[in-house]
Design a protein around this motif. Sequence first.
Motif, PDB file in Angstrom:
ATOM      1  N   VAL A 190      -0.881  -3.245  -1.481  1.00 30.32           N
ATOM      2  CA  VAL A 190       0.070  -4.119  -2.181  1.00 30.32           C
ATOM      3  C   VAL A 190      -0.427  -5.563  -2.110  1.00 30.32           C
ATOM      4  O   VAL A 190      -0.510  -6.252  -3.125  1.00 30.32           O
ATOM      5  CB  VAL A 190       1.491  -3.997  -1.580  1.00 30.32           C
ATOM      6  N   VAL A 191      -0.788  -6.001  -0.913  1.00 32.48           N
ATOM      7  CA  VAL A 191      -1.241  -7.375  -0.704  1.00 32.48           C
ATOM      8  C   VAL A 191      -2.493  -7.678  -1.533  1.00 32.48           C
ATOM      9  O   VAL A 191      -2.607  -8.749  -2.120  1.00 32.48           O
ATOM     10  CB  VAL A 191      -1.508  -7.630   0.803  1.00 32.48           C
ATOM     11  N   SER A 192      -3.415  -6.718  -1.613  1.00 33.86           N
ATOM     12  CA  SER A 192      -4.667  -6.957  -2.337  1.00 33.86           C
ATOM     13  C   SER A 192      -4.559  -6.689  -3.834  1.00 33.86           C
ATOM     14  O   SER A 192      -5.520  -6.902  -4.567  1.00 33.86           O
ATOM     15  CB  SER A 192      -5.789  -6.121  -1.729  1.00 33.86           C
ATOM     16  N   GLY A 193      -3.391  -6.231  -4.305  1.00 38.37           N
ATOM     17  CA  GLY A 193      -3.179  -6.023  -5.732  1.00 38.37           C
ATOM     18  C   GLY A 193      -3.739  -4.718  -6.277  1.00 38.37           C
ATOM     19  O   GLY A 193      -3.857  -4.552  -7.487  1.00 38.37           O
ATOM     20  N   PHE A 194      -4.083  -3.782  -5.398  1.00 37.06           N
ATOM     21  CA  PHE A 194      -4.595  -2.481  -5.842  1.00 37.06           C
ATOM     22  C   PHE A 194      -3.443  -1.534  -6.133  1.00 37.06           C
ATOM     23  O   PHE A 194      -3.213  -0.542  -5.434  1.00 37.06           O
ATOM     24  CB  PHE A 194      -5.538  -1.869  -4.798  1.00 37.06           C
ATOM     25  N   HIS A 195      -2.712  -1.852  -7.186  1.00 37.53           N
ATOM     26  CA  HIS A 195      -1.603  -1.025  -7.650  1.00 37.53           C
ATOM     27  C   HIS A 195      -1.441  -1.243  -9.147  1.00 37.53           C
ATOM     28  O   HIS A 195      -2.036  -2.156  -9.718  1.00 37.53           O
ATOM     29  CB  HIS A 195      -0.312  -1.339  -6.887  1.00 37.53           C
TER      30      HIS A 195
END
Length: 182
Positions: free
Chosen positions: A153-158
Amino acid sequence: MSMSILIDEVSCARQLNARNTRVIDSCGAKGRGVFAAVDLLPGEIVVKGVVARMDRSRTTNSIQLDWNVHALFEEPVVILNHSCDPNLAIVPNHLGAYDFIAVRQIASGDEVCFDYATTESECIGVSVCLCSAANCRGSAAGFDKLPRDHPLVVSGFHAPYLSLQKSVAISKRIGILQFGGF
C-alpha cells in the motif's frame, strides 16, 4: 497503434510468460500454482498480464481493474495463487491489464504469488487463506482490510482505482458521479 503492433505485444507477453514461469499441479489444497522457471531479481517483470475477457461481474477467477470492471486473464495469471506475503506486486500495463513484478529475489522453482487484496475492493476468491505466511490475515478480504502501513500500500503496488477517496469511489460505483463543464 496499429493492430499488428498490438498482436506483437501480446505475442511478446506470452513468450515472456512462457520463459519465466511454469504452471504446476502440486500445490496441495491450493490446486495448481505458478512457479518460477528461472531465477528472478527484484523489479523484474515475472508475468505480463493479458486480458482474455472483460466482465462487469466479479468471479472467483477474475481480477478487478476498476469499479465494476473485472477481467479474466490468460494463463498463467489466472492460475497465480494468493499470498499474504507475496513475492510479486502488480503494476498497470499498456495492454489494459497488470504486470506482476518481483518484489524480492525469486529462485527458479519457487511459487510466485501476489496479494489478491491489492486488486480487489472485495475479494471472493479466497475466503480461507492457505498461504501459511507468518503474517497471514486468514483471508484475502479486500483492499480496505489491508493495513495502511502495508508495504504494498505504502509503495503504491496496488490497483490505481483503489487510491480514490472512498466517497468518490462509492459514488462512481453506484453511478452518480457526473463529469462535465465546470
